[in-house]
Design a protein around this motif. Structure first.
Motif, PDB file in Angstrom:
ATOM      1  N   THR A 148      -9.675   5.644  -1.629  1.00  0.00           N
ATOM      2  CA  THR A 148      -8.992   4.357  -1.625  1.00  0.00           C
ATOM      3  C   THR A 148      -9.220   3.638  -2.947  1.00  0.00           C
ATOM      4  OG1 THR A 148      -9.475   4.199   0.732  1.00  0.00           O
ATOM      5  CG2 THR A 148      -8.752   2.181  -0.353  1.00  0.00           C
ATOM      6  N   ALA A 149      -8.159   3.146  -3.536  1.00  0.00           N
ATOM      7  CA  ALA A 149      -8.293   2.376  -4.774  1.00  0.00           C
ATOM      8  C   ALA A 149      -7.477   1.099  -4.647  1.00  0.00           C
ATOM      9  CB  ALA A 149      -7.806   3.199  -5.967  1.00  0.00           C
ATOM     10  N   ALA A 150      -8.001   0.024  -5.190  1.00  0.00           N
ATOM     11  CA  ALA A 150      -7.275  -1.242  -5.176  1.00  0.00           C
ATOM     12  C   ALA A 150      -7.186  -1.766  -6.590  1.00  0.00           C
ATOM     13  CB  ALA A 150      -7.982  -2.264  -4.290  1.00  0.00           C
ATOM     14  N   GLU A 151      -6.031  -2.279  -6.952  1.00  0.00           N
ATOM     15  CA  GLU A 151      -5.896  -2.916  -8.256  1.00  0.00           C
ATOM     16  C   GLU A 151      -5.548  -4.391  -8.070  1.00  0.00           C
ATOM     17  OE1 GLU A 151      -4.512  -0.858 -11.881  1.00  0.00           O
ATOM     18  OE2 GLU A 151      -3.386   0.345 -10.471  1.00  0.00           O
ATOM     19  N   HIS A 190      -1.753  -2.237  -4.018  1.00  0.00           N
ATOM     20  CA  HIS A 190      -1.306  -3.143  -5.079  1.00  0.00           C
ATOM     21  C   HIS A 190      -1.146  -4.546  -4.516  1.00  0.00           C
ATOM     22  CE1 HIS A 190       0.034  -0.762  -8.711  1.00  0.00           C
ATOM     23  NE2 HIS A 190      -0.639   0.060  -7.956  1.00  0.00           N
ATOM     24  N   PRO A 221     -11.304  -1.867 -12.727  1.00  0.00           N
ATOM     25  CA  PRO A 221     -11.537  -2.776 -11.609  1.00  0.00           C
ATOM     26  C   PRO A 221     -12.886  -3.485 -11.711  1.00  0.00           C
ATOM     27  CG  PRO A 221     -11.551  -0.469 -10.886  1.00  0.00           C
ATOM     28  CD  PRO A 221     -11.076  -0.495 -12.291  1.00  0.00           C
ATOM     29  N   ALA A 247       0.850  -1.184   0.000  1.00  0.00           N
ATOM     30  CA  ALA A 247       0.000   0.000   0.000  1.00  0.00           C
ATOM     31  C   ALA A 247       0.883   1.231   0.000  1.00  0.00           C
ATOM     32  CB  ALA A 247      -0.919   0.009   1.220  1.00  0.00           C
ATOM     33  N   ASP A 274      -3.467   3.761  -2.202  1.00  0.00           N
ATOM     34  CA  ASP A 274      -3.456   2.877  -3.371  1.00  0.00           C
ATOM     35  C   ASP A 274      -2.903   1.519  -2.982  1.00  0.00           C
ATOM     36  OD1 ASP A 274      -4.324   4.223  -5.993  1.00  0.00           O
ATOM     37  OD2 ASP A 274      -3.114   5.769  -5.019  1.00  0.00           O
ATOM     38  N   ILE A 319     -13.481  -3.815  -6.507  1.00  0.00           N
ATOM     39  CA  ILE A 319     -14.301  -2.725  -5.969  1.00  0.00           C
ATOM     40  C   ILE A 319     -14.715  -3.041  -4.537  1.00  0.00           C
ATOM     41  CG2 ILE A 319     -16.584  -1.651  -6.169  1.00  0.00           C
ATOM     42  CD1 ILE A 319     -16.158  -1.719  -9.204  1.00  0.00           C
ATOM     43  N   ILE A 354      -3.947  -6.511  -9.882  1.00  0.00           N
ATOM     44  CA  ILE A 354      -3.138  -6.531 -11.091  1.00  0.00           C
ATOM     45  C   ILE A 354      -2.734  -7.960 -11.442  1.00  0.00           C
ATOM     46  CG2 ILE A 354      -2.241  -4.196 -11.036  1.00  0.00           C
ATOM     47  CD1 ILE A 354       0.049  -5.153  -9.353  1.00  0.00           C
ATOM     48  N   ALA A 387     -11.659  -2.601  -2.272  1.00  0.00           N
ATOM     49  CA  ALA A 387     -11.323  -1.198  -2.012  1.00  0.00           C
ATOM     50  C   ALA A 387     -12.345  -0.559  -1.085  1.00  0.00           C
ATOM     51  CB  ALA A 387     -11.252  -0.421  -3.322  1.00  0.00           C
ATOM     52  N   ARG A 388     -13.610  -0.882  -1.295  1.00  0.00           N
ATOM     53  CA  ARG A 388     -14.647  -0.255  -0.479  1.00  0.00           C
ATOM     54  C   ARG A 388     -14.612  -0.757   0.962  1.00  0.00           C
ATOM     55  NH1 ARG A 388     -18.731   2.776  -2.055  1.00  0.00           N
ATOM     56  NH2 ARG A 388     -20.163   1.711  -0.647  1.00  0.00           N
TER      57      ARG A 388
END
Lengths: 260, 242, 260, 242, 242, 260
Positions: free
Chosen positions: F79-82, F138, F96, F58, F136, F101, F84, F104-105
């Protein structure tokens, strides 16, 4: 792109040769229309319109924003339509497709070009702050003739819209200023028959579609031809006549319902 | 809305000197692109438009195929630099609606049942836009389809009429479109006068509408002559080169 | 990803072994170039370039906007390319794909890194208002070598660009200030042959591609290698020499055409 | 453009103390991820990069398959927090171009014809970016491919050279990249010195270019040694663990 | 956070006059849409929700099919005008998360193994939103599924509990949601009290949580009665019409 | 939608009947956790967390921007999550999807609702300028239980975040003001067994998932049930107990690592 069973087309055509439609209507007869206004609370104005089994809900929201640079003293109008999968197994979730875009644009032009909403009365500070009017159209149940249902629901919703000036702290609430709205009537052609207010069954076999919006003076305010068939000049004149006749009746019903 | 702009002068002349029933200058050239199966370059007043046709070819992905006939897909696109204020590249709602109504108009005249499961793609690029691009684009597409040798009942053609300063006139120019009272683009099959495309914005009495429709159809026929000449010129230049 | 018939590759390779190309050119010879400027009216500048059958149109639009925060006294340059389906049956509508992105970026770098447009002369109010220059590239007809055609069309369009200061009410119109542009020349390699200005047939069988932009002093201003093949150092030097030779000729033609 | 920044001092040293032909510090570790078929963690100066390889596996959707060989797809991605001003997550035009040129470079050395209809996916994640990420990413990808046991003619490797303050130097750092005169990232197959990737921005005479190209290739060979050591270390640690 | 708003008055009444264990008014009508295979209109306090079910039908595209059972996909959507400040049309992160948890809750009760390779689509449209839309939507979806004749172990139902002004209460209203201390939406299978959906935001002791969970389940049972009555009314009106 | 071989499910279930897990853990036992902070330089704060083979990074970036209109004196958190494709062959590039989603939420709510970041201390000018905190996430290596790894990495990254006031010219750098963070623990249920901190093998056969965030007082701060299975009330209480026990240990480890 569903392939309609030839048998259904044959059936509807045969009936048409005898001057009949599958639901017993005359060629130039609309289905029963129901208009109900102020059906949701959060919207500034709203209306639910049923034409036969087709059911459309339009909601109006308003906000304060910037005007377009080429019309600094004019409010802004924007129209969106969603063909949500609630209404039909053929509608898909996701960004609007061609059908939804054409629907929204035809409703939008109907409202915009005939200047139903008096946008010049929606300016708060020239070039800085104007009212933005959002028309959002939700199709709830799809049994043909979305253009007229969506257009009528939008007009009915606009008719009951209160400008939320108090909430946005720019004065007192007041009725959205409107002019006489033109009424949109849609006909379709299959084989060489032209019928008004098509049901879904009729739409599915239609070759060409023509929407005509007329006003109380009997003038034409907008037209849109659709589908990959053609009309003769005579057919177009017939469609205009039927649109004038039905438009007059629908206008009466709209006025009764909205008290205007 | 009409401000100080005088759309028709005291001699009945329009701002660009035309009379009520006079078209802007139309120039059409067929077969201008090497790669396309058929193509056309068209100037109509200040409008400059290319059209290119590819097909008939197998429609892909498969689920877009119609087992009984070809699908005609027109794609109307405006170059970013074709208008006064730069337009963001890519399709917007307006161009998608125009693509749809042009596709529907063209499909009526193409003998689509000869090419089941096929796609015929018509690309219309507007490089300079000055009122009437959908009519210009459709007219160019008709020539490109003919140039591609696509079997058609007729060569479709379009022209608008409208109302300015209280008068019904043909083929609105830019200011006429902006400050006029009504615009009525029409496409027809010129052999039969069947109406393939029709849109109307503005305010017309029924009588005015009838007059405007007649005028637009008249304009279609004039444009149709120029279309035919362009196709003939291309054909002869090819023959001549043999 | 089309699989080019082996027969075509064989044919082109056999010719190459005899020192020949399918259209009769020498390995280091460009096709005929035509440059036409001011081809559209609404653009601030425009040019149509043909290299053989390949045909590209570039248009320049300008607007007033905000500078980037890290260069507050500098105009902004932005380049977009569309591989529109008009130009080739292999181009698809929709958002730009890798090929179009690489094309736009290589043209953009060619213009930006060599500082052709004097962006420091395009400031109106430091940190507030600068000129934005939009280069939009439309491929009209695709018969190979888009990089050079797009780059040359952009340069020719820039050369005839009038800054629309009057229209945007920030002064008098004037010629867009430009420096000497570098000229981009592209070669491809197939088997062990290296040819300049590939036609589509040659591109389709190419293993590797190299674009070299050179200026009037004979210096290198940008390079981009592409495709999944490799070059030896010697091949690269050969490509540079051919790029210098052709670049000089093309520069001359560009100057004649634009009067600069 | 060079402002007051002195990229090379009077003793010929660069801002971070390096000489003209000196690389930044490179640290490579192979096999650092559990799930991937092959992986690598690489630090190159201030750059921090992960690479992970999946495949060969059946390419899906089917229409992406090549019946004669595997497709190598590299995906270069920068973490939102890898740069001074937060980058919006997801691919942008720059990362898509870099993904393309890295894919093309890798495809040349992989024995793709051994795996028809397959996909080999190479994921490159840049966690800290400080000039030269495409070279760092490609070099990490080479190790991850080897770690995954993908058959290759050679392990591809990359290094840049450039021009700062009038001199040709190797492996530009951040200020050198921002305020220098030219940047030339190069990838090679170190056994043959074939050039797999080459881009150049800036301004070089032909003579300077030749010198820079030689220097970049020299840097590639140095980085190649570190790659090989990392792969060997991983191999021995696995053997040792047996 | 509680400002001057008094969420519970001196008589233990909430802002809208309810007691701690009192639900807002719920009105449910089944079979309200013509086109859908099953449908429901529900008002729950100020919330107004439609649900429509289509299926089971063949899942397309094919790769989404599960060879052993049907996929239940709920799509929760808020109308742009359903909230105070207009919401941009289309799914956002919140609605996508809610769609996911509702889909998962419904899938548990539907006898999906009876319909391999099929899709059952549940569309939930929120026309007026006033706290508790996910519970309202799921409850409406339960009725629409029953109306569509989809075989289920039970009719799923939802209700929230929460904490306001230090007290555990049922079914939070708008201000209670904004200014309260915790919200706990719960969905159950009412025959077995199995918990199908559970989310919690805020701050609760373990004891408070247990009390709130019990209260939410109690609310579910009350809503379940209204669901059953709506289905019965529809059934009888159909019978009556025969 | 991978169909997990029945044989694997059988194997894991049989072990579970004997009170065992495939990696030898007890039902209520976490895998080994490693927390490493300040792992990247460009971020204002960062942390890498390993839970067994699962590995998440993070990073925190901060910027100055406008507050939301309904909380003009409060900083903004996003907040964002990938997911990948580096981390798993099942993750795809692109926007995403539902899983990312939800992840991240849930992390976002865990941070936001428990008010870990003291957003009211991040106001620079009420209504005009506030700090924006970007989290963010990862995923580097995926072997189950992303929720807890992502949440813990975010908390550890926040704990070491320095507000970059100097760089943005709004004062002196200082430590991001934080409150005691709640710790998130996730359990899954398969057949009728409930295990905490599921590995990928266990996740793949799980029917239901429950994440519980608890604070140092033993209170519950957030919950999220997932997957298409159900829990009984008793099972939920068991999960809460195990989350409290493990949460306490993890909190201790986090404090030791971040010195707070």
């Amino acid at each position: 792109m569903s392939i309609v069973p030839i048998i259904k087309r044959d059936y509807i055509s045969k009936l048409a040769e005898q001057g009949k439609r599958i639901d017993g209507r005359r060629f130039d007869e609309f289905r029963k229309i129901e208009i109900e206004t102020t059906v949701v609370n959060k919207a500034e104005g709203s209306a639910r319109v049923k034409i036969g089994n087709t059911q459309v809900l339009a909601g109006i929201k308003m906000d304060v924003g910037e005007p377009y640079s080429d019309s600094p003293e004019s409010g802004v109008l924007t129209t969106a339509a969603e063909l949500i999968p609630l209404a039909s197994p053929d509608f898909e979730a996701g960004p609007p497709r061609e059908d939804a875009i054409e629907l929204a644009r035809v409703v939008d032009r109907g409202v915009r070009e005939s200047e139903v909403v008096e946008l010049d009365k929606l300016c708060l500070e020239p070039g800085e702050k104007v009212w933005i009017v959002f028309i959002d159209i939700h199709i709830l149940d799809y049994d043909g003739n979305l253009f007229d249902a969506a257009s009528l629901a939008s007009l009915a919703a606009l008719s009951t819209t209160i400008v939320p000036a108090t909430r946005l702290e720019v004065g007192e609430d007041y009725q959205l200023p409107l002019k006489e709205p033109p009424i949109s009537c849609t006909s379709v052609k299959f084989d060489n028959f032209v019928v008004i207010d098509p049901s879904l069954d009729e739409e599915e076999i239609a070759d060409a579609r023509l929407t005509v919006a007329t006003d109380k003076n009997g003038d034409i305010r907008a037209m849109q031809k659709g589908l990959n068939g053609s009309f003769t000049k005579e057919e177009i004149q017939k469609v205009i006549r039927a649109s004038l006749d039905n438009g007059r009746e629908i206008k009466k019903q709209l006025s009764e319902c909205t008290g205007k | 809305m009409e401000l100080d702009i005088k759309l028709i002068d005291d001699n009945g002349k329009r701002m660009d000197g035309r009379s009520a029933e006079e078209l802007r200058k139309i120039k059409i050239e067929a077969g201008v692109l090497h790669r396309a199966d058929g193509s056309c370059y068209l100037e109509w007043g200040g409008n400059k438009v290319f059209a290119a046709v590819y097909g008939p070819r197998e429609a892909i992905p498969r689920h877009t195929q119609n087992p009984l006939r070809a699908i005609v897909s027109a794609r109307y696109n405006m170059a970013a630099f074709s208008v006064e204020d730069r337009k963001r590249p890519g399709p917007d709602r307006r161009s998608r609606e125009i693509s749809k109504v042009i596709s529907e108009a063209l499909e009526k005249v193409v003998l689509t049942e000869q090419f089941p499961r096929s796609a015929i793609d018509v690309n219309i690029e507007v490089l300079d836009a000055e009122a009437g691009t959908r009519c210009a684009g459709l007219t160019a597409a008709g020539v490109a389809l003919a140039d591609a040798g696509i079997p058609m009942k007729d060569i479709p053609v379009a022209c608008a009429a409208g109302k300015i300063a209280g008068q019904i006139v043909i083929d609105l120019g830019k200011e006429e479109d902006n400050f006029g009272d009504a615009d009525l683009p029409v496409a027809i099959s010129p052999r039969t006068d069947e109406i393939l495309l029709l849109q109307m914005d503005g305010h017309l009495t029924v009588e005015e509408f009838n007059k405007a429709l007649d005028l637009a159809i008249k304009g279609c026929h004039k444009a149709s002559e120029i279309q035919k000449k362009a196709i003939m010129d291309k054909y002869q230049s090819v023959k001549g080169a043999e």
